[in-house]
Design an enzyme around this catalytic site. Structure first.
Site, mmCIF file in Angstrom:
data_model
loop_
_atom_site.group_PDB
_atom_site.id
_atom_site.type_symbol
_atom_site.label_atom_id
_atom_site.label_comp_id
_atom_site.label_asym_id
_atom_site.label_seq_id
_atom_site.Cartn_x
_atom_site.Cartn_y
_atom_site.Cartn_z
ATOM 1 C CB SER A 202 -10.847 -3.962 -5.951
ATOM 2 O OG SER A 202 -10.755 -3.085 -4.961
ATOM 3 N NE ARG A 203 -15.390 0.294 -8.715
ATOM 4 C CZ ARG A 203 -16.125 -0.250 -7.601
ATOM 5 N NH1 ARG A 203 -15.944 -1.262 -7.157
ATOM 6 N NH2 ARG A 203 -16.703 0.949 -6.587
ATOM 7 C CG ASP B 286 -2.076 0.951 1.247
ATOM 8 O OD1 ASP B 286 -1.723 2.336 0.819
ATOM 9 O OD2 ASP B 286 -3.213 0.497 1.447
ATOM 10 C CG HIS C 286 -19.523 -5.393 -8.751
ATOM 11 N ND1 HIS C 286 -19.043 -4.431 -9.626
ATOM 12 C CD2 HIS C 286 -19.419 -4.716 -7.502
ATOM 13 C CE1 HIS C 286 -18.450 -3.444 -8.818
ATOM 14 N NE2 HIS C 286 -18.637 -3.666 -7.393
ATOM 15 C CG ASP D 167 -17.793 -9.711 -6.956
ATOM 16 O OD1 ASP D 167 -18.857 -10.487 -7.684
ATOM 17 O OD2 ASP D 167 -18.082 -8.800 -6.384
ATOM 18 C CD GLU E 247 -18.080 -4.613 -13.107
ATOM 19 O OE1 GLU E 247 -17.332 -5.304 -12.616
ATOM 20 O OE2 GLU E 247 -18.892 -3.821 -12.424
HETATM 21 P P1 NAD Z 1 -10.298 2.131 1.573
HETATM 22 O O1 NAD Z 1 -10.241 3.397 1.060
HETATM 23 O O2 NAD Z 1 -10.462 1.735 3.027
HETATM 24 O O3 NAD Z 1 -8.977 1.230 1.075
HETATM 25 C C1 NAD Z 1 -8.272 1.409 -0.018
HETATM 26 C C2 NAD Z 1 -6.684 1.357 0.057
HETATM 27 O O4 NAD Z 1 -6.150 1.098 -1.092
HETATM 28 C C3 NAD Z 1 -6.223 2.506 1.166
HETATM 29 O O5 NAD Z 1 -5.367 2.080 2.008
HETATM 30 C C4 NAD Z 1 -5.182 3.090 -0.163
HETATM 31 O O6 NAD Z 1 -4.043 3.617 0.474
HETATM 32 C C5 NAD Z 1 -4.854 1.921 -0.987
HETATM 33 N N1 NAD Z 1 -4.348 2.119 -2.264
HETATM 34 C C6 NAD Z 1 -4.383 3.355 -3.077
HETATM 35 N N2 NAD Z 1 -3.668 3.471 -4.154
HETATM 36 C C7 NAD Z 1 -2.872 2.309 -4.019
HETATM 37 C C8 NAD Z 1 -2.089 1.746 -4.851
HETATM 38 N N3 NAD Z 1 -1.533 2.175 -5.962
HETATM 39 N N4 NAD Z 1 -1.715 0.500 -4.491
HETATM 40 C C9 NAD Z 1 -2.130 -0.230 -3.508
HETATM 41 N N5 NAD Z 1 -3.141 0.229 -2.659
HETATM 42 C C10 NAD Z 1 -3.369 1.453 -2.880
HETATM 43 O O7 NAD Z 1 -11.452 1.273 0.673
HETATM 44 P P2 NAD Z 1 -12.024 -0.066 1.075
HETATM 45 O O8 NAD Z 1 -13.535 0.080 1.580
HETATM 46 O O9 NAD Z 1 -11.192 -1.271 1.611
HETATM 47 O O10 NAD Z 1 -12.630 -0.475 -0.758
HETATM 48 C C11 NAD Z 1 -11.352 -1.077 -1.485
HETATM 49 C C12 NAD Z 1 -12.021 -1.074 -2.780
HETATM 50 O O11 NAD Z 1 -12.903 -2.042 -3.028
HETATM 51 C C13 NAD Z 1 -12.948 0.020 -3.462
HETATM 52 O O12 NAD Z 1 -12.091 1.038 -3.897
HETATM 53 C C14 NAD Z 1 -13.852 -0.700 -4.280
HETATM 54 O O13 NAD Z 1 -13.241 -0.413 -5.552
HETATM 55 C C15 NAD Z 1 -14.104 -1.973 -3.826
HETATM 56 N N6 NAD Z 1 -15.235 -2.483 -3.669
HETATM 57 C C16 NAD Z 1 -15.873 -3.536 -4.078
HETATM 58 C C17 NAD Z 1 -17.386 -3.869 -3.860
HETATM 59 C C18 NAD Z 1 -18.050 -5.183 -4.358
HETATM 60 O O14 NAD Z 1 -19.183 -5.475 -4.423
HETATM 61 N N7 NAD Z 1 -17.305 -6.112 -5.121
HETATM 62 C C19 NAD Z 1 -17.831 -3.591 -2.810
HETATM 63 C C20 NAD Z 1 -17.132 -2.260 -2.250
HETATM 64 C C21 NAD Z 1 -15.819 -1.914 -2.669
#
Ligand code: NAD
Length: 345
Positions: A230-231, A174, A292, A255, A260
């Site tokens: 994640s995405r 991170d 998703h 997921d 998508e």
């Molecule tokens: P968060 O903001 O709490 O955590 C994201 C982390 O990623 C942070 O610690 C940040 O420093 C880190 N980060 C930023 N840039 C980075 C990089 N270049 N390399 C590595 N790490 C990096 O977010 P969260 O609530 O943990 O959610 C994470 C992701 O999950 C969201 O951005 C979203 O895309 C995804 N998500 C998916 C679903 C789903 O249904 N599949 C649902 C919710 C969220």
């Protein structure tokens, strides 16, 4: 009374938002279409719109919404990569749901990992057909293996706890390491080179787009597992397919998928699917694709609905918009807010 147009709604959105919305305060209109340049006009007469992960809030759409009278975008999700914040600045406030249930997503990611490792999804299909053979279902013990977590925010942290419960050794990458969590931070290359399981939990940004690319896939251990909740665009799909062809990767559980928005959340079972990469991915025995759904728990929906409505209420009452986000927040980690300026602009 504030009018809100909800885009891209499914039966569960309608059910949960209807259940929680005070009818005297808001007039809600649910539409099934996604937000895009053709559907922006449908928001005419609404001061706010509510959108989800695959709605298109790019610059021309923002301009069309502004023209239609929209002044507030309520994102009913945490991620915000589908919004052009430069275009929205000083025109339309954007608020989101920064956290609803990180447990929902982390628990689902660990479920995908167990399934792809032990072939549970295939075993289910076999026994449905009274085929009780277990040939081809060999997995590995997770206990004692190394998990690499990319992104140690709310969801990544919980995933780490769950995987520790399996007896895995955790390494993490991170760019903003969190000193409060027990994690062995290493370089991104080290995560790719040393992990038996890689799970992505970072947001989609210009820096993270295709973070799983040809170069990083080449570093991975043979037979390692990749999980992405994640995405989609964190993964270069073409490079991933190539890595699967060359037997480099042991298993892939997704997921989310780069393209998508055309398919996910929709019933396309009667259509000819024209996305060859999606079809190719789904044809591999060591790939799981789900649509998703990692967020979809009752607790998460409650969190999404209550925070979205609280965001709307704060706007209506001209209160501090705690969950507002603008391009300055994203680029500089903070914006122009101060004691006198409650919001991003
Ligand atoms: P968060 O903001 O709490 O955590 C994201 C982390 O990623 C942070 O610690 C940040 O420093 C880190 N980060 C930023 N840039 C980075 C990089 N270049 N390399 C590595 N790490 C990096 O977010 P969260 O609530 O943990 O959610 C994470 C992701 O999950 C969201 O951005 C979203 O895309 C995804 N998500 C998916 C679903 C789903 O249904 N599949 C649902 C919710 C969220």
């Amino acid at each position: 009374m504030m009018k809100i147009t909800f885009y891209d709604t499914k039966p569960y959105d309608r059910e949960w938002f209807t259940k929680f919305t005070p009818v005297d305060d808001y007039k809600i209109r649910f539409i099934e279409s996604k937000l895009n340049i053709d559907t922006a006009v449908l928001a005419k007469g609404s001061e706010a719109i509510c959108i989800f992960v695959n709605d298109d809030a790019s610059a021309p759409v923002i301009d069309a919404l502004y023209e239609a009278g929209v002044r507030l975008i309520l994102l009913r999700c945490a991620g915000y990569n589908n919004v052009d914040f430069q275009a929205a600045y000083k025109k339309i406030h954007v608020v989101r749901v920064p956290a609803y249930s990180p447990y929902a997503v982390a628990e689902y990611a660990s479920g995908l990992l167990l399934s792809i490792n032990r072939k549970i999804h295939r075993a289910y299909m076999r026994t449905k057909e009274y085929n009780f053979s277990i040939s081809g279902f060999m997995g590995m013990d997770l206990n004692g293996k190394t998990a690499g977590i990319i992104g140690t925010g709310k969801i990544g942290r919980i995933m780490m706890d769950i995987l520790r419960g399996y007896g895995m050794h955790i390494i993490a990458y991170d760019p903003h390491p969190n000193p409060d969590i027990e994690a062995q931070y290493v370089s991104l290359d080290t995560v790719f080179a040393e992990a038996d399981v890689i799970s992505l939990h970072c947001p989609l940004t210009p820096e993270t787009k295709h973070i799983v690319n040809e170069e990083h896939l080449a570093l991975m251990k043979r037979n390692a597992i990749l999980v992405n909740t994640s995405r989609g665009a964190l993964v270069d799909t073409k490079a991933l397919i190539q890595a699967i062809y060359t037997r480099k990767i042991g298993g892939v559980a997704l997921d989310v998928y780069e393209e998508e928005d055309e398919y996910f959340f929709e019933d396309r079972s009667n259509d000819i699917v024209e996305d060859d990469e999606l079809v190719r991915l789904m044809s591999f025995p060591n790939v799981i694709v789900t649509s998703h759904q990692a967020f979809l728990t009752e607790e998460a929906m409650t969190g999404i609905v209550t925070t979205t409505l609280a965001n709307a209420e704060a706007y209506v009452k001209d209160d501090f918009l705690a969950n507002e986000i603008c391009y300055r927040c994203i680029e500089f980690g903070k914006c122009n807010r101060n004691e006198t300026r409650k919001n991003c602009f």
